[in-house]
Design an enzyme around this catalytic site. Structure first.
Site, mmCIF file in Angstrom:
data_model
loop_
_atom_site.group_PDB
_atom_site.id
_atom_site.type_symbol
_atom_site.label_atom_id
_atom_site.label_comp_id
_atom_site.label_asym_id
_atom_site.label_seq_id
_atom_site.Cartn_x
_atom_site.Cartn_y
_atom_site.Cartn_z
ATOM 1 N N HIS A 155 18.574 30.843 -22.261
ATOM 2 C CA HIS A 155 18.909 29.536 -21.706
ATOM 3 C C HIS A 155 18.197 28.414 -22.468
ATOM 4 O O HIS A 155 18.794 27.366 -22.742
ATOM 5 C CB HIS A 155 18.526 29.472 -20.225
ATOM 6 C CG HIS A 155 19.509 30.136 -19.314
ATOM 7 N ND1 HIS A 155 19.727 31.492 -19.326
ATOM 8 C CD2 HIS A 155 20.337 29.624 -18.352
ATOM 9 C CE1 HIS A 155 20.636 31.798 -18.416
ATOM 10 N NE2 HIS A 155 21.029 30.686 -17.816
ATOM 11 N N HIS B 99 11.408 34.369 -16.869
ATOM 12 C CA HIS B 99 10.895 34.285 -18.238
ATOM 13 C C HIS B 99 9.413 33.930 -18.233
ATOM 14 O O HIS B 99 8.908 33.291 -17.300
ATOM 15 C CB HIS B 99 11.646 33.228 -19.054
ATOM 16 C CG HIS B 99 12.948 33.701 -19.602
ATOM 17 N ND1 HIS B 99 13.049 34.696 -20.544
ATOM 18 C CD2 HIS B 99 14.229 33.309 -19.336
ATOM 19 C CE1 HIS B 99 14.323 34.899 -20.839
ATOM 20 N NE2 HIS B 99 15.057 34.075 -20.113
#
Length: 496
Positions: free
Chosen positions: A159, A207
């Site tokens: 992303h 993440h």
């Protein structure tokens, strides 16, 4: 006698010109490699540190993941906001944006810029998964997961990389056509979006910090490569930039102007705004009065019995195959689909008409429909059908009117209006069949899943149809005039 004068460039200047050209080429190449190293070196360094489990970085990754998860897990509203923001860096939205940007540039006859955007996007789709497969790092394990953990690898953040590349590419394309005073604001807005997407990946617990930093670094490196290649392509044809600070060296007249025509974005100015407000007030008043009449006065009459019997009969027809079909049909007016279709209509309308009017029309139509739905549903506060519904999480008191049906009429009605105004030939009127067929079909699907009564669906049809008509009446040119305006804009683009 008249002597012939040699007005050609003296031979003595040729070496100077060659030296200047060579110097410019060397400087551009140096800047391109420097930009590449700015992204590649941090990425490689982070990769090595992650592979070696460097204690300071590992400690930072773990502490940030745990702390953010603790702050976020207790707030469902915050999680919802984070999920919406993180979608700006998702694959689906990135593909939509890059495809629309490419098509927009092709319509505007900016083939080189379109190629730059397309190649940048294709490379992104390849580079990200390859990097993840090579490193193959496990995702964070947090105490209170707030979203489902993705199945692919963690390093680098896809992303974050996507946001850097997609919005960075759009920034590079847009900069030459933006006034110098506005450029810092555009750069700042792009940076905010990129940073926000990266932060959401940390806050959602999917993440580590090093993943996000690596995604930004790798994305910046790839963007530098494609930008440098595009600059070389420009200069291979002998084109020199008019603006020295233009990252892509777009030649004069080759800028991707958004709306070069003089057509006003809001025809009529304040008068148009007042007319739209009056139309919205009228729609709200009628919807509210009808809703209160149906729920407070007519609920025990033939109309109320009709509502309940139709819902009960449709529910009795449920089957696995029909349920799948109805749920798929209902998705066509889901929030994300409406946003995607609306964005596509706004961008393509802007490209074809070379005017802001189609984009303003689409935005006002969709936003106005949403506001009218929320306002009327809160006032009427009708309970949903008392049968087993197939949709979880619906608010119990927001049955009147059907938001899905109103949204379907708004977005697909806007599509029909744009085609009728800016299209050519009698065939364009047939596009009215799209909202005429889809909206009632979606209404039936909403009754099938027990989210609405038939009268809710009729109210949604009324809301969407009247509001689309009002927006088209006051924001778009009459049918036929839009064709002439688009032709004039195309001729103007051809003279650029």
């Amino acid at each position: 006698m008249t002597r012939d004068v040699d007005v050609s460039t003296p031979r003595g200047d040729a070496p100077h010109q060659d030296t200047t050209g060579l110097r410019r080429f060397g400087l551009r190449a140096l800047l391109g490699w420097a930009a590449l190293l700015v992204g590649a070196v941090p990425f490689l360094l982070l990769w090595l540190l992650v592979q070696s489990s460097w204690p300071p970085l590992a400690s930072l990754d773990g502490e940030v993941a745990a702390e953010l998860n603790q702050q976020v897990s207790g707030s469902p509203l915050l999680v919802t906001v984070l999920r919406w923001v993180t979608d700006l860096g998702g694959t689906a939205f990135a593909v939509l944006v890059m495809v629309l940007a490419t098509v927009f540039l092709l319509i505007r006859r900016q083939r080189r810029l379109a190629a730059f955007v397309a190649v940048t996007g294709i490379g992104l789709a390849i580079l990200g998964p390859v990097a993840k497969a090579v490193v193959d790092r496990a995702r964070p394990v947090v105490q209170s997961p707030v979203v489902e953990t993705p199945s692919n690898a963690s390093f680098p953040s896809g992303h974050s990389m996507t946001a850097m590349v997609v919005y960075g590419a759009l920034l590079l394309v847009a900069l030459p056509s933006v006034r110098r005073r506005a450029r810092p604001w555009l750069v700042a807005a792009t940076a905010v979006v990129v940073v926000a997407v990266g932060f959401t990946r940390l806050a959602l617990g999917v993440h580590f910090v090093s993943d996000v930093l690596a995604g930004w670094a790798l994305g910046a490196g790839w963007l530098a490569v494609t930008a440098a290649a595009f600059r070389g392509w420009q200069h291979s044809r002998g084109r020199e930039p008019d603006v020295p600070l233009d990252p892509l060296d777009v030649p004069p007249g080759g800028e991707a102007h958004l709306a070069p025509s003089s057509d006003p974005a809001l025809p009529g100015g304040r008068r148009t705004v007042l007319r739209l407000l009056a139309a919205a007030a009228g729609v709200f008043a009628v919807l509210t009065l009808l809703g209160l009449l149906v729920t407070a006065v007519l609920t025990d009459t033939w109309l109320g019995r009709f509502d309940r019997s139709v819902v009960q009969w449709i529910v009795e027809q449920r089957s696995p195959g029909l349920t799948t079909f109805m749920e798929t049909l209902s998705v066509l007016s889901d929030t994300r689909v409406v946003i995607a279709v609306g964005l596509a209509l706004a961008v393509l309308g802007l490209a074809v008409a070379a005017s802001w009017r189609p984009a303003v029309f689409v935005v006002v139509t969709i936003v106005g429909e949403v506001l009218l739905y929320f306002a009327s549903s809160r006032v009427v506060d009708r309970l949903r059908p008392e049968v087993a519904d197939l949709v979880g999480g619906l608010p119990s008191g927001a049955s009147w009117p059907s938001g899905h049906v109103a949204a379907a009429v708004a977005v697909y009605g806007a599509l029909a209006a744009l085609v009728i105004v800016y299209g050519r030939g009698r065939w364009r009127w047939w596009v009215l069949a799209v909202p005429a067929v889809l909206a009632p079909a979606i209404g039936i699907s909403r009754i099938y899943v027990a989210a609405h009564y038939p009268t809710d669906v009729l109210a949604g049809l009324l809301l969407g149809a009247v509001w689309v008509w009002a927006c088209a009446r006051y924001l778009l040119p009459p049918p036929g005039r839009g064709v002439r305006a688009g032709t004039a804009a195309a001729a103007a683009r051809g003279r650029m």
